[in-house]
Structures are given as structure tokens and as C-alpha cells.
Design a protein around this motif. Structure first.
Motif, PDB file in Angstrom:
ATOM      1  N   THR A  29       0.808  -1.161   0.093  1.00 11.89           N
ATOM      2  CA  THR A  29      -0.112   0.043   0.072  1.00 11.89           C
ATOM      3  C   THR A  29       1.081   1.229   0.172  1.00 11.89           C
ATOM      4  O   THR A  29       0.486   2.045  -0.692  1.00 11.89           O
ATOM      5  N   ALA A  30       1.819   1.299   0.682  1.00 15.79           N
ATOM      6  CA  ALA A  30       2.884   2.433   0.638  1.00 15.79           C
ATOM      7  C   ALA A  30       3.474   2.609  -0.566  1.00 15.79           C
ATOM      8  O   ALA A  30       3.494   3.745  -1.119  1.00 15.79           O
ATOM      9  N   ALA A  31       3.806   1.416  -1.264  1.00 12.97           N
ATOM     10  CA  ALA A  31       4.569   1.726  -2.269  1.00 12.97           C
ATOM     11  C   ALA A  31       3.705   2.136  -3.396  1.00 12.97           C
ATOM     12  O   ALA A  31       4.072   2.946  -4.211  1.00 12.97           O
ATOM     13  N   MET A  32       2.510   1.678  -3.386  1.00 17.79           N
ATOM     14  CA  MET A  32       1.285   2.246  -4.551  1.00 17.79           C
ATOM     15  C   MET A  32       0.968   3.780  -4.112  1.00 17.79           C
ATOM     16  O   MET A  32       0.983   4.391  -5.110  1.00 17.79           O
ATOM     17  N   MET A  33       1.059   4.168  -2.794  1.00 19.72           N
ATOM     18  CA  MET A  33       0.959   5.540  -2.566  1.00 19.72           C
ATOM     19  C   MET A  33       1.883   6.481  -3.115  1.00 19.72           C
ATOM     20  O   MET A  33       1.834   7.552  -3.697  1.00 19.72           O
ATOM     21  N   ALA A  34       3.157   5.922  -2.900  1.00 13.61           N
ATOM     22  CA  ALA A  34       4.399   6.562  -3.400  1.00 13.61           C
ATOM     23  C   ALA A  34       4.326   6.865  -4.648  1.00 13.61           C
ATOM     24  O   ALA A  34       4.518   7.807  -5.472  1.00 13.61           O
ATOM     25  N   ASP A  35       3.923   5.558  -5.458  1.00 10.51           N
ATOM     26  CA  ASP A  35       4.001   5.606  -7.126  1.00 10.51           C
ATOM     27  C   ASP A  35       2.637   6.726  -7.613  1.00 10.51           C
ATOM     28  O   ASP A  35       2.954   7.443  -8.604  1.00 10.51           O
ATOM     29  N   ASN A  36       1.603   6.820  -6.759  1.00 11.94           N
ATOM     30  CA  ASN A  36       0.542   7.639  -7.230  1.00 11.94           C
ATOM     31  C   ASN A  36       1.040   9.109  -6.962  1.00 11.94           C
ATOM     32  O   ASN A  36       0.675  10.107  -8.041  1.00 11.94           O
ATOM     33  N   LEU A  37       1.774   9.259  -5.725  1.00 14.69           N
ATOM     34  CA  LEU A  37       2.166  10.587  -5.720  1.00 14.69           C
ATOM     35  C   LEU A  37       3.283  11.135  -6.825  1.00 14.69           C
ATOM     36  O   LEU A  37       3.201  12.283  -7.094  1.00 14.69           O
ATOM     37  N   GLU A  38       4.157  10.125  -7.310  1.00 14.77           N
ATOM     38  CA  GLU A  38       5.096  10.447  -8.146  1.00 14.77           C
ATOM     39  C   GLU A  38       4.529  10.870  -9.345  1.00 14.77           C
ATOM     40  O   GLU A  38       4.794  11.699 -10.323  1.00 14.77           O
ATOM     41  N   ALA A  39       3.403   9.848  -9.807  1.00 17.18           N
ATOM     42  CA  ALA A  39       2.702  10.151 -11.015  1.00 17.18           C
ATOM     43  C   ALA A  39       1.841  11.548 -10.814  1.00 17.18           C
ATOM     44  O   ALA A  39       1.662  12.347 -12.079  1.00 17.18           O
ATOM     45  N   THR A  40       1.289  12.098  -9.775  1.00 15.42           N
ATOM     46  CA  THR A  40       0.614  13.281  -9.575  1.00 15.42           C
ATOM     47  C   THR A  40       1.818  14.140  -9.895  1.00 15.42           C
ATOM     48  O   THR A  40       1.297  15.432 -10.409  1.00 15.42           O
ATOM     49  N   ALA A  41       2.835  14.165  -9.373  1.00 15.87           N
ATOM     50  CA  ALA A  41       3.903  15.212  -9.519  1.00 15.87           C
ATOM     51  C   ALA A  41       4.375  15.341 -11.083  1.00 15.87           C
ATOM     52  O   ALA A  41       4.335  16.441 -11.378  1.00 15.87           O
ATOM     53  N   ASP A  42       4.338  14.189 -11.707  1.00 12.36           N
ATOM     54  CA  ASP A  42       4.539  14.604 -12.952  1.00 12.36           C
ATOM     55  C   ASP A  42       3.695  15.105 -13.680  1.00 12.36           C
ATOM     56  O   ASP A  42       3.856  15.910 -14.458  1.00 12.36           O
ATOM     57  N   ASN A  43       2.252  14.869 -13.390  1.00 14.91           N
ATOM     58  CA  ASN A  43       1.218  15.437 -14.043  1.00 14.91           C
ATOM     59  C   ASN A  43       1.108  16.906 -13.691  1.00 14.91           C
ATOM     60  O   ASN A  43       0.894  17.782 -14.763  1.00 14.91           O
ATOM     61  N   LEU A  44       1.337  17.441 -12.608  1.00 12.41           N
ATOM     62  CA  LEU A  44       1.657  18.612 -12.227  1.00 12.41           C
ATOM     63  C   LEU A  44       2.680  19.559 -12.770  1.00 12.41           C
ATOM     64  O   LEU A  44       2.683  20.617 -13.320  1.00 12.41           O
ATOM     65  N   ASP A  45       3.904  18.772 -13.018  1.00 16.69           N
ATOM     66  CA  ASP A  45       4.964  19.475 -13.879  1.00 16.69           C
ATOM     67  C   ASP A  45       4.504  19.560 -15.302  1.00 16.69           C
ATOM     68  O   ASP A  45       4.893  20.490 -15.941  1.00 16.69           O
ATOM     69  N   ALA A  46       3.793  18.496 -15.727  1.00 16.83           N
ATOM     70  CA  ALA A  46       3.497  18.712 -17.423  1.00 16.83           C
ATOM     71  C   ALA A  46       2.359  19.984 -17.376  1.00 16.83           C
ATOM     72  O   ALA A  46       2.446  20.913 -18.410  1.00 16.83           O
ATOM     73  N   MET A  47       1.361  19.993 -16.252  1.00 20.43           N
ATOM     74  CA  MET A  47       0.585  21.138 -16.480  1.00 20.43           C
ATOM     75  C   MET A  47       1.235  22.575 -16.405  1.00 20.43           C
ATOM     76  O   MET A  47       0.767  23.405 -17.021  1.00 20.43           O
ATOM     77  N   ALA A  48       2.293  22.545 -15.422  1.00 19.68           N
ATOM     78  CA  ALA A  48       3.064  23.804 -15.240  1.00 19.68           C
ATOM     79  C   ALA A  48       3.793  24.163 -16.412  1.00 19.68           C
ATOM     80  O   ALA A  48       3.815  25.429 -16.914  1.00 19.68           O
ATOM     81  N   ASP A  49       4.287  23.281 -17.338  1.00 18.61           N
ATOM     82  CA  ASP A  49       4.819  23.399 -18.477  1.00 18.61           C
ATOM     83  C   ASP A  49       3.922  23.805 -19.637  1.00 18.61           C
ATOM     84  O   ASP A  49       4.513  24.684 -20.617  1.00 18.61           O
ATOM     85  N   ASN A  50       2.666  23.523 -19.440  1.00 25.34           N
ATOM     86  CA  ASN A  50       1.572  23.973 -20.576  1.00 25.34           C
ATOM     87  C   ASN A  50       1.059  25.091 -20.284  1.00 25.34           C
ATOM     88  O   ASN A  50       0.264  25.622 -21.148  1.00 25.34           O
ATOM     89  N   THR A  51       1.136  25.841 -19.029  1.00 25.79           N
ATOM     90  CA  THR A  51       0.600  27.003 -18.683  1.00 25.79           C
ATOM     91  C   THR A  51       1.357  28.181 -19.114  1.00 25.79           C
ATOM     92  O   THR A  51       2.620  28.341 -19.141  1.00 25.79           O
ATOM     93  N   SER A  52       0.678  29.492 -19.491  1.00 30.61           N
ATOM     94  CA  SER A  52       1.463  30.792 -19.797  1.00 30.61           C
ATOM     95  C   SER A  52       1.455  31.885 -18.653  1.00 30.61           C
ATOM     96  O   SER A  52       2.290  32.674 -18.695  1.00 30.61           O
ATOM     97  N   ASN A  53       0.688  31.499 -17.811  1.00 28.46           N
ATOM     98  CA  ASN A  53       0.695  32.431 -16.684  1.00 28.46           C
ATOM     99  C   ASN A  53       1.814  31.875 -15.381  1.00 28.46           C
ATOM    100  O   ASN A  53       1.992  30.746 -15.111  1.00 28.46           O
ATOM    101  N   MET A  54       2.781  32.974 -15.255  1.00 25.00           N
ATOM    102  CA  MET A  54       3.767  32.687 -14.625  1.00 25.00           C
ATOM    103  C   MET A  54       3.568  32.156 -12.878  1.00 25.00           C
ATOM    104  O   MET A  54       3.958  31.243 -12.294  1.00 25.00           O
ATOM    105  N   SER A  55       2.392  32.820 -12.481  1.00 25.09           N
ATOM    106  CA  SER A  55       2.108  32.335 -11.059  1.00 25.09           C
ATOM    107  C   SER A  55       1.269  31.146 -11.016  1.00 25.09           C
ATOM    108  O   SER A  55       1.744  30.215 -10.051  1.00 25.09           O
ATOM    109  N   ASP A  56       0.672  30.708 -11.962  1.00 25.18           N
ATOM    110  CA  ASP A  56      -0.043  29.342 -12.094  1.00 25.18           C
ATOM    111  C   ASP A  56       1.216  28.382 -12.168  1.00 25.18           C
ATOM    112  O   ASP A  56       1.188  27.401 -11.694  1.00 25.18           O
ATOM    113  N   GLN A  57       2.191  28.667 -12.966  1.00 22.08           N
ATOM    114  CA  GLN A  57       3.277  27.777 -13.346  1.00 22.08           C
ATOM    115  C   GLN A  57       4.101  27.457 -11.913  1.00 22.08           C
ATOM    116  O   GLN A  57       4.402  26.298 -11.663  1.00 22.08           O
ATOM    117  N   MET A  58       4.402  28.391 -11.062  1.00 20.36           N
ATOM    118  CA  MET A  58       5.021  28.468  -9.941  1.00 20.36           C
ATOM    119  C   MET A  58       4.370  27.587  -9.005  1.00 20.36           C
ATOM    120  O   MET A  58       4.679  26.781  -8.259  1.00 20.36           O
TER     121      MET A  58
END
Length: 78
Positions: A29-58
Motif C-alpha cells: 500500500t505504501a509503495a502504491m501511494m508513493a507511485d501515485n504521488l510521483e505520477a501526480t507530481a509528473d502530471n503537475l509538472d506537465a501542467m506547469a509546462d503547458n501554462t503561460s501564466n507565471m504565477s500558475d506555473q510556480m
């Protein structure tokens, strides 16, 4: 009669408490939670790369960093 049932139930619960079969489940369960958090972080990074608003990106990058740190903490405590 009620005392006998109570003692039998207590003995059964004590024998179950002595069993340590939840370790593998907890680690999985802990390993799955860590994997899910890493996937969430990757998705958030991708969203930050795709936004043009600097404050949203940060904000998105900070959330991604927090998710990565949470995943690392879970992995360190397994």
C-alpha cells in the motif's frame, strides 16, 4: 455463559493480534501511494509546462515538489 463467550472472543482476538501478516500489505500500500504521488507530481509538472501564466506555473511546480517530497517520505519510511 456470557463470560465464556467473552473469554473465547478475547482469546481469538489475542491470537489474531499476534499474527503479523499485514506487513506485506502495508508495504504494498505504501509503495502504491508513493507511485501515485510521483505520477501526480509528473502530471503537475506537465501542467506547469503547458501554462503561460507565471504565477500558475510556480504554484503547480510547488505542488509537484510537495508531491515528490511526500512520495520520498513514504519510501524512506517503508
Amino acid at each position: 455463559m456470557k463470560k465464556i463467550v467473552f473469554v473465547a472472543a478475547a482469546a481469538g482476538l489475542m491470537s489474531l493480534a499476534a499474527c503479523n501478516s499485514h506487513t506485506d500489505t502495508t508495504n504494498n500500500t505504501a509503495a502504491m501511494m508513493a507511485d501515485n504521488l510521483e505520477a501526480t507530481a509528473d502530471n503537475l509538472d506537465a501542467m506547469a509546462d503547458n501554462t503561460s501564466n507565471m504565477s500558475d506555473q510556480m504554484m503547480l511546480e510547488n505542488q509537484a515538489d510537495n508531491a515528490e517530497m511526500a512520495a520520498d517520505n513514504i519510501e524512506d519510511n517503508m
